[in-house]
Design an enzyme around this catalytic site. Structure first.
Site, mmCIF file in Angstrom:
data_model
loop_
_atom_site.group_PDB
_atom_site.id
_atom_site.type_symbol
_atom_site.label_atom_id
_atom_site.label_comp_id
_atom_site.label_asym_id
_atom_site.label_seq_id
_atom_site.Cartn_x
_atom_site.Cartn_y
_atom_site.Cartn_z
ATOM 1 N N ASP A 55 -1.375 2.923 8.584
ATOM 2 C CA ASP A 55 -2.607 2.782 9.372
ATOM 3 C C ASP A 55 -2.501 1.787 10.516
ATOM 4 O OD1 ASP A 55 -3.831 4.544 7.702
ATOM 5 O OD2 ASP A 55 -5.279 3.126 6.855
ATOM 6 N N VAL A 102 0.874 -12.805 4.698
ATOM 7 C CA VAL A 102 1.644 -13.042 5.920
ATOM 8 C C VAL A 102 0.681 -13.424 7.036
ATOM 9 C CG1 VAL A 102 3.057 -11.903 7.686
ATOM 10 C CG2 VAL A 102 3.581 -11.599 5.258
ATOM 11 N N GLU A 108 -18.405 11.169 0.447
ATOM 12 C CA GLU A 108 -18.026 11.116 -0.974
ATOM 13 C C GLU A 108 -18.914 10.133 -1.737
ATOM 14 O OE1 GLU A 108 -13.402 12.623 -0.589
ATOM 15 O OE2 GLU A 108 -13.740 10.486 -0.745
ATOM 16 N N ALA A 159 -3.257 8.645 3.992
ATOM 17 C CA ALA A 159 -2.205 8.209 3.075
ATOM 18 C C ALA A 159 -0.885 8.951 3.314
ATOM 19 C CB ALA A 159 -2.678 8.426 1.642
ATOM 20 N N GLN A 160 -0.952 10.254 3.590
ATOM 21 C CA GLN A 160 0.290 11.021 3.753
ATOM 22 C C GLN A 160 1.118 10.529 4.937
ATOM 23 O OE1 GLN A 160 2.323 13.163 2.329
ATOM 24 N NE2 GLN A 160 1.092 12.915 0.500
ATOM 25 N N GLY A 199 0.854 -1.194 0.000
ATOM 26 C CA GLY A 199 0.000 0.000 0.000
ATOM 27 C C GLY A 199 0.888 1.241 0.000
HETATM 28 C C1 LIG Z 1 -12.341 4.131 0.967
HETATM 29 C C2 LIG Z 1 -11.134 4.843 1.506
HETATM 30 C C3 LIG Z 1 -10.911 6.163 1.158
HETATM 31 C C4 LIG Z 1 -9.792 6.834 1.636
HETATM 32 N N1 LIG Z 1 -9.573 8.123 1.254
HETATM 33 C C5 LIG Z 1 -8.468 8.767 1.669
HETATM 34 C C6 LIG Z 1 -8.178 10.105 1.236
HETATM 35 O O1 LIG Z 1 -8.935 10.700 0.469
HETATM 36 N N2 LIG Z 1 -7.043 10.699 1.695
HETATM 37 C C7 LIG Z 1 -6.178 10.050 2.535
HETATM 38 O O2 LIG Z 1 -5.151 10.617 2.903
HETATM 39 N N3 LIG Z 1 -6.439 8.808 2.970
HETATM 40 C C8 LIG Z 1 -7.544 8.152 2.553
HETATM 41 N N4 LIG Z 1 -7.797 6.879 2.991
HETATM 42 C C9 LIG Z 1 -6.885 6.264 3.949
HETATM 43 C C10 LIG Z 1 -5.627 5.782 3.238
HETATM 44 O O3 LIG Z 1 -5.977 5.030 2.107
HETATM 45 C C11 LIG Z 1 -4.822 4.971 4.217
HETATM 46 O O4 LIG Z 1 -4.466 5.808 5.290
HETATM 47 C C12 LIG Z 1 -3.569 4.397 3.573
HETATM 48 O O5 LIG Z 1 -3.925 3.515 2.543
HETATM 49 C C13 LIG Z 1 -2.720 3.680 4.606
HETATM 50 O O6 LIG Z 1 -1.607 3.127 3.969
HETATM 51 P P1 LIG Z 1 -0.979 1.773 4.517
HETATM 52 O O7 LIG Z 1 0.254 1.546 3.712
HETATM 53 O O8 LIG Z 1 -0.874 1.819 5.988
HETATM 54 O O9 LIG Z 1 -2.075 0.666 4.209
HETATM 55 P P2 LIG Z 1 -2.726 0.256 2.833
HETATM 56 O O10 LIG Z 1 -2.550 1.310 1.807
HETATM 57 O O11 LIG Z 1 -4.118 -0.161 3.175
HETATM 58 O O12 LIG Z 1 -1.897 -1.002 2.384
HETATM 59 C C14 LIG Z 1 -1.878 -2.181 3.116
HETATM 60 C C15 LIG Z 1 -1.365 -3.270 2.183
HETATM 61 O O13 LIG Z 1 -1.036 -4.390 2.959
HETATM 62 C C16 LIG Z 1 -1.523 -5.559 2.330
HETATM 63 N N5 LIG Z 1 -1.745 -6.541 3.396
HETATM 64 C C17 LIG Z 1 -2.558 -6.430 4.459
HETATM 65 N N6 LIG Z 1 -2.450 -7.526 5.244
HETATM 66 C C18 LIG Z 1 -1.552 -8.332 4.638
HETATM 67 C C19 LIG Z 1 -1.025 -9.609 4.959
HETATM 68 N N7 LIG Z 1 -1.402 -10.267 6.057
HETATM 69 N N8 LIG Z 1 -0.123 -10.156 4.123
HETATM 70 C C20 LIG Z 1 0.266 -9.506 2.996
HETATM 71 N N9 LIG Z 1 -0.204 -8.304 2.646
HETATM 72 C C21 LIG Z 1 -1.094 -7.714 3.466
HETATM 73 C C22 LIG Z 1 -2.803 -5.107 1.647
HETATM 74 O O14 LIG Z 1 -3.145 -5.968 0.580
HETATM 75 C C23 LIG Z 1 -2.419 -3.703 1.177
HETATM 76 O O15 LIG Z 1 -1.852 -3.722 -0.120
HETATM 77 C C24 LIG Z 1 -8.900 6.178 2.511
HETATM 78 C C25 LIG Z 1 -9.131 4.851 2.866
HETATM 79 C C26 LIG Z 1 -10.234 4.185 2.362
HETATM 80 C C27 LIG Z 1 -10.467 2.739 2.725
#
Ligand SMILES: Cc1cc2nc3c(=O)[nH]c(=O)nc-3n(C[C@H](O)[C@H](O)[C@H](O)COP(=O)(O)OP(=O)(O)OC[C@H]3O[C@@H](n4cnc5c(N)ncnc54)[C@H](O)[C@@H]3O)c2cc1C
Length: 472
Positions: A305, A80, A176, A320-321, A14
């Site tokens: 997150d 994982v 949204e 996301a940031q 992600g």
């Molecule tokens: C519908 C929606 C709208 C959003 N809109 C916004 C926005 O407008 N602006 C903003 O800033 N934020 C937004 N967010 C929040 C933002 O998307 C998250 O804060 C961000 O994606 C977090 O990044 P991350 O890398 O922690 O997790 P993620 O981007 O969720 O990535 C996690 C990754 O880990 C993988 N994963 C999980 N568990 C496992 C496992 N056990 N084994 C292998 N892989 C695994 C998943 O497949 C995924 O690819 C939104 C979220 C959602 C759900």
């Protein structure tokens, strides 16, 4: 002098995981990125796939393609299921093998969040949430199907629940989605049905909070609410959903008959805290140190997150940031350690602001003391979102699609398709475990020297407390 080449394992492709992989790509190390999906998803635009504006391929890209030029990074499709901190291994269910150990010298967990129904898992079957592309297509199917069913139903007294759409949760995703359904109905579907009037559809946004978009300043959330009402969305605040079942929702004792209820309320972190046996916050997010590492394990980092990181006494939000900046920081920190340079100062999040879109041509933006709403805010929103898409081809495609949709009302994909996007890691037959990647070029591992850890059940023993600062 050692010929040991460190192995860095990143779990999650992600925002956080990709940022870490990119920052590490030039390190003298082997990097393995593991994700249970073969694609990265731009989650902020998921609601546009769910409401037919965009297609899945416009906001999702193969992780392998995004990292194609990073020659030190190996991408593995697998889920994982645990971490063995003593042996420094993660355990992976891959396409056809279970409990495969992958050794690491450094581990970055960026596994994000999943839906939480606040202890009411029975709601899940009636009210899907929006987290991945499969969810978005399932919701798209559900919305479009409701209109088709109503058109086919000759008795108009039976149209009520089919043409009532309820969104539970008035955070950015709920707002949204509600706005986008309203625009779908008015601008796209309006003239395409003969027996029903799609504009008679009710769109109801429910939340127990006293205002929509609670993380935005009062003035902006008031404007967003007014805009929703102008679009015909019924906003019901102050009461959550007491019950969700096949017939609809009960809110404050009143039943709202609906065949399409969408959950936009709660999320809970991945089980990373359980894998590590590390301290977590109330929501289950792993508490991290100032450098995003886990207390007592300086070689393990948690970002995005699924991490709980306080700055100036407040937890960082689940956006996301934060994930991108933490991922980038951890990548640079590990790189410096690998080349024996001093560690950087602790991580600090730079808040660039928040934005949310409400229907067509209207958004709210808050950055520092600066607040904006309306058309120019919407242009800023569009510009920022296009910029952050993973591939140039996606940026061009989304830009053109938005222009087309803006002027014609026609949408990217209104296909009703079933069984989309089933993860191969979950469905493929299981065979004997063998290592996929060894920790370093000087070491090899076999399955015999490892007793697999008990896989974690993602859906069991969940605390179901909302990560209150996480976006949906
Ligand atoms: C519908 C929606 C709208 C959003 N809109 C916004 C926005 O407008 N602006 C903003 O800033 N934020 C937004 N967010 C929040 C933002 O998307 C998250 O804060 C961000 O994606 C977090 O990044 P991350 O890398 O922690 O997790 P993620 O981007 O969720 O990535 C996690 C990754 O880990 C993988 N994963 C999980 N568990 C496992 C496992 N056990 N084994 C292998 N892989 C695994 C998943 O497949 C995924 O690819 C939104 C979220 C959602 C759900």
């Amino acid at each position: 002098m050692t010929d040991h080449v460190p192995h860095i394992v990143i779990v999650g492709g992600g925002f956080g995981g990709l940022a870490a992989a990119k920052a590490l790509a030039k390190a003298p190390a082997h990097i393995t990125l593991i994700d249970r999906n073969n694609h990265h998803v731009f989650q902020p635009l998921l609601y546009q796939v769910a409401t037919s504006v965009l297609t899945p391929g416009q906001i999702g890209a193969p992780i392998r393609e995004i990292l194609a030029k990073k020659l030190t990074v190996t991408v593995i499709l697998g889920e994982v299921t645990g971490v063995d901190k003593e042996q420094r291994r993660v355990l992976v269910n891959s396409v056809d093998r279970e409990g495969v150990p992958i050794d690491y010298d450094y581990l970055v967990l960026a596994t994000g969040v999943r839906h939480s129904y606040f202890g009411h898992d029975e709601f899940a079957q009636f009210a899907p949430g929006l987290k991945g592309l499969a969810d978005a297509v399932a919701i798209r199917n559900k919305i479009l199907q409701a209109f088709e069913q109503a058109e086919a139903e000759e008795d108009p007294t039976k149209h009520g629940d089919l043409l009532t759409f309820v969104l539970v949760g008035a955070g950015p995703t709920g707002v949204e989605m509600a706005g986008a359904i309203a625009v779908l109905v008015r601008n796209t579907l309006r003239s395409q049905f003969r027996r029903i009037d799609p504009t008679s559809a009710r769109i109801i946004l429910v939340d127990m909070a006293p205002r929509v978009l609670g993380t935005f300043p009062d003035r902006l959330s008031t404007k967003a609410e007014a805009r929703l009402e102008k679009l015909g969305v019924e906003v019901r605040l102050g009461h959550g959903a007491d019950k969700i079942d096949a017939d609809g929702v009960i809110v404050a004792g009143e039943r709202i008959a609906s065949k399409t209820v969408i959950w936009t309320a709660g999320v809970a972190p991945s089980p990373a805290g359980k894998w590590l046996g590390a301290p977590t916050d109330r929501a289950g997010r792993v508490r991290v140190e100032g450098d995003c590492s886990v207390l007592g394990n300086p070689e393990i980092f948690v970002v995005g997150d699924t991490a709980s990181h306080d700055q100036d006494g407040k937890p960082l939000p689940g956006v996301a940031q934060v994930a991108i900046q933490q991922g980038r920081y951890v990548g640079k920190l590990i790189l410096r350690r690998v080349v024996d340079k001093p560690a950087p100062p602790p991580f600090r999040y730079f808040d660039k602001g928040n934005m949310a879109v409400v229907g067509k041509g209207f958004a709210i933006v808050q950055t520092g003391p600066f607040k904006l709403s309306g058309y120019f805010a919407w242009l800023a929103w569009a510009f920022v979102h296009i910029q952050f898409l993973a591939l140039s081809s996606m940026r061009v495609s989304v830009f053109l699609q938005w222009i087309w949709t803006y002027f014609t009302g026609s949408r990217g994909s209104r296909l009703i398709v079933d069984h989309y996007g089933t993860s191969p890691a979950k469905t493929a037959p299981i065979a004997q475990a063998e290592p996929l990647v060894s920790r370093a070029v000087t070491t090899t591992t076999t399955s015999q020297d490892h007793a697999p850890l008990q896989p974690q059940n993602e859906h069991g023993n969940d605390t179901h407390i909302q990560a209150a600062t996480t976006r949906p």
